[in-house]
Design a protein around this motif. Structure first.
Motif, PDB file in Angstrom:
ATOM      1  N   TRP A  76       0.832  -1.207   0.000  1.00 31.90           N
ATOM      2  CA  TRP A  76       0.000   0.000   0.000  1.00 31.90           C
ATOM      3  C   TRP A  76       0.871   1.262   0.000  1.00 31.90           C
ATOM      4  CZ3 TRP A  76      -0.511   3.714   3.948  1.00 31.90           C
ATOM      5  CH2 TRP A  76      -1.513   4.648   3.734  1.00 31.90           C
ATOM      6  N   THR A  77       1.900   1.275   0.831  1.00 37.89           N
ATOM      7  CA  THR A  77       2.805   2.429   0.890  1.00 37.89           C
ATOM      8  C   THR A  77       3.529   2.618  -0.439  1.00 37.89           C
ATOM      9  OG1 THR A  77       3.115   2.066   3.255  1.00 37.89           O
ATOM     10  CG2 THR A  77       4.756   3.424   2.134  1.00 37.89           C
ATOM     11  N   ALA A  78       3.987   1.539  -1.042  1.00 40.02           N
ATOM     12  CA  ALA A  78       4.697   1.628  -2.320  1.00 40.02           C
ATOM     13  C   ALA A  78       3.789   2.147  -3.426  1.00 40.02           C
ATOM     14  CB  ALA A  78       5.267   0.270  -2.694  1.00 40.02           C
ATOM     15  N   VAL A  79       2.540   1.710  -3.446  1.00 49.76           N
ATOM     16  CA  VAL A  79       1.595   2.171  -4.473  1.00 49.76           C
ATOM     17  C   VAL A  79       1.289   3.657  -4.291  1.00 49.76           C
ATOM     18  CG1 VAL A  79      -0.794   1.954  -5.284  1.00 49.76           C
ATOM     19  CG2 VAL A  79       0.589  -0.088  -4.925  1.00 49.76           C
ATOM     20  N   VAL A  80       1.066   4.075  -3.069  1.00 54.39           N
ATOM     21  CA  VAL A  80       0.788   5.498  -2.814  1.00 54.39           C
ATOM     22  C   VAL A  80       1.995   6.354  -3.190  1.00 54.39           C
ATOM     23  CG1 VAL A  80       0.347   7.191  -0.986  1.00 54.39           C
ATOM     24  CG2 VAL A  80      -0.953   5.078  -1.048  1.00 54.39           C
ATOM     25  N   PHE A  81       3.192   5.918  -2.835  1.00 56.71           N
ATOM     26  CA  PHE A  81       4.401   6.676  -3.165  1.00 56.71           C
ATOM     27  C   PHE A  81       4.623   6.729  -4.675  1.00 56.71           C
ATOM     28  CE2 PHE A  81       9.088   7.090  -3.523  1.00 56.71           C
ATOM     29  CZ  PHE A  81       9.203   8.351  -2.952  1.00 56.71           C
ATOM     30  N   ALA A  82       4.405   5.603  -5.363  1.00 55.46           N
ATOM     31  CA  ALA A  82       4.549   5.581  -6.826  1.00 55.46           C
ATOM     32  C   ALA A  82       3.533   6.507  -7.488  1.00 55.46           C
ATOM     33  CB  ALA A  82       4.387   4.160  -7.347  1.00 55.46           C
ATOM     34  N   ALA A  83       2.301   6.522  -6.985  1.00 51.76           N
ATOM     35  CA  ALA A  83       1.279   7.418  -7.537  1.00 51.76           C
ATOM     36  C   ALA A  83       1.669   8.878  -7.314  1.00 51.76           C
ATOM     37  CB  ALA A  83      -0.072   7.129  -6.899  1.00 51.76           C
ATOM     38  N   PHE A  84       2.241   9.173  -6.158  1.00 49.17           N
ATOM     39  CA  PHE A  84       2.702  10.534  -5.869  1.00 49.17           C
ATOM     40  C   PHE A  84       3.788  10.956  -6.856  1.00 49.17           C
ATOM     41  CE2 PHE A  84       5.989  13.056  -3.670  1.00 49.17           C
ATOM     42  CZ  PHE A  84       5.281  14.239  -3.505  1.00 49.17           C
ATOM     43  N   LEU A  85       4.782  10.079  -7.055  1.00 50.38           N
ATOM     44  CA  LEU A  85       5.873  10.403  -7.975  1.00 50.38           C
ATOM     45  C   LEU A  85       5.366  10.560  -9.411  1.00 50.38           C
ATOM     46  CD1 LEU A  85       8.719   8.078  -6.689  1.00 50.38           C
ATOM     47  CD2 LEU A  85       8.454  10.543  -6.326  1.00 50.38           C
ATOM     48  N   LEU A  86       4.465   9.684  -9.822  1.00 52.37           N
ATOM     49  CA  LEU A  86       3.907   9.787 -11.174  1.00 52.37           C
ATOM     50  C   LEU A  86       3.101  11.063 -11.351  1.00 52.37           C
ATOM     51  CD1 LEU A  86       2.842   6.117 -11.866  1.00 52.37           C
ATOM     52  CD2 LEU A  86       4.499   7.457 -13.155  1.00 52.37           C
ATOM     53  N   SER A  87       2.338  11.442 -10.341  1.00 53.68           N
ATOM     54  CA  SER A  87       1.533  12.669 -10.457  1.00 53.68           C
ATOM     55  C   SER A  87       2.432  13.895 -10.563  1.00 53.68           C
ATOM     56  CB  SER A  87       0.577  12.812  -9.276  1.00 53.68           C
ATOM     57  OG  SER A  87       1.278  13.069  -8.079  1.00 53.68           O
ATOM     58  N   ARG A  88       3.550  13.879  -9.839  1.00 57.10           N
ATOM     59  CA  ARG A  88       4.493  15.011  -9.946  1.00 57.10           C
ATOM     60  C   ARG A  88       5.131  15.057 -11.322  1.00 57.10           C
ATOM     61  NH1 ARG A  88       6.639  17.688  -5.284  1.00 57.10           N
ATOM     62  NH2 ARG A  88       8.489  17.952  -6.569  1.00 57.10           N
ATOM     63  N   ARG A  89       5.513  13.896 -11.849  1.00 61.10           N
ATOM     64  CA  ARG A  89       6.133  13.860 -13.175  1.00 61.10           C
ATOM     65  C   ARG A  89       5.140  14.315 -14.242  1.00 61.10           C
ATOM     66  NH1 ARG A  89      10.295   9.868 -15.725  1.00 61.10           N
ATOM     67  NH2 ARG A  89      11.439  10.886 -14.084  1.00 61.10           N
ATOM     68  N   LEU A  90       3.889  13.900 -14.125  1.00 67.95           N
ATOM     69  CA  LEU A  90       2.883  14.314 -15.108  1.00 67.95           C
ATOM     70  C   LEU A  90       2.590  15.804 -14.989  1.00 67.95           C
ATOM     71  CD1 LEU A  90       0.461  11.283 -14.933  1.00 67.95           C
ATOM     72  CD2 LEU A  90       1.972  11.897 -16.827  1.00 67.95           C
ATOM     73  N   ALA A  91       2.616  16.334 -13.769  1.00 68.03           N
ATOM     74  CA  ALA A  91       2.337  17.760 -13.568  1.00 68.03           C
ATOM     75  C   ALA A  91       3.480  18.629 -14.079  1.00 68.03           C
ATOM     76  CB  ALA A  91       2.083  18.044 -12.095  1.00 68.03           C
TER      77      ALA A  91
END
Length: 87
Positions: free
Chosen positions: A54-69
């Motif tokens: 769960w922590t890894a998925v949330v962290f990966a989503a955070f990093l992806l959202s920053r890269r997309l932004a």
């Protein structure tokens, strides 16, 4: 192969795959592998696995959202979808 561009196709593809990867990692057949009677620092292995995924998925989503932004300028208008493309 060249590096992934900021906010490029690679990040969008990863963002599309992440929920499916999370679903597979949290599916009962995979989770049941960690039901062994083992503990890590007194915490059952299954709990460590579930919270770790769960922590890894949330962290990966955070990093992806920053890269997309990063690929979007503040004043950019959203692009129009092409014919046959879903919104």
């Amino acid at each position: 192969m060249s590096e992934i561009e900021t906010g490029g196709r690679g990040a969008r593809d990863a963002a599309k795959v992440l929920p499916f990867l999370a679903a597979v990692l949290l599916a009962p057949p995979i989770v049941l592998i960690f039901t062994a009677p083992a503990t890590i620092a007194g915490i059952p292995l299954i709990v460590v696995y579930l919270f770790g995924v769960w922590t890894a998925v949330v962290f990966a989503a955070f990093l992806l959202s920053r890269r997309l932004a990063e690929g979007e300028a503040p004043g950019d208008k959203p692009r129009r979808p092409l014919d046959g493309e879903r919104r």
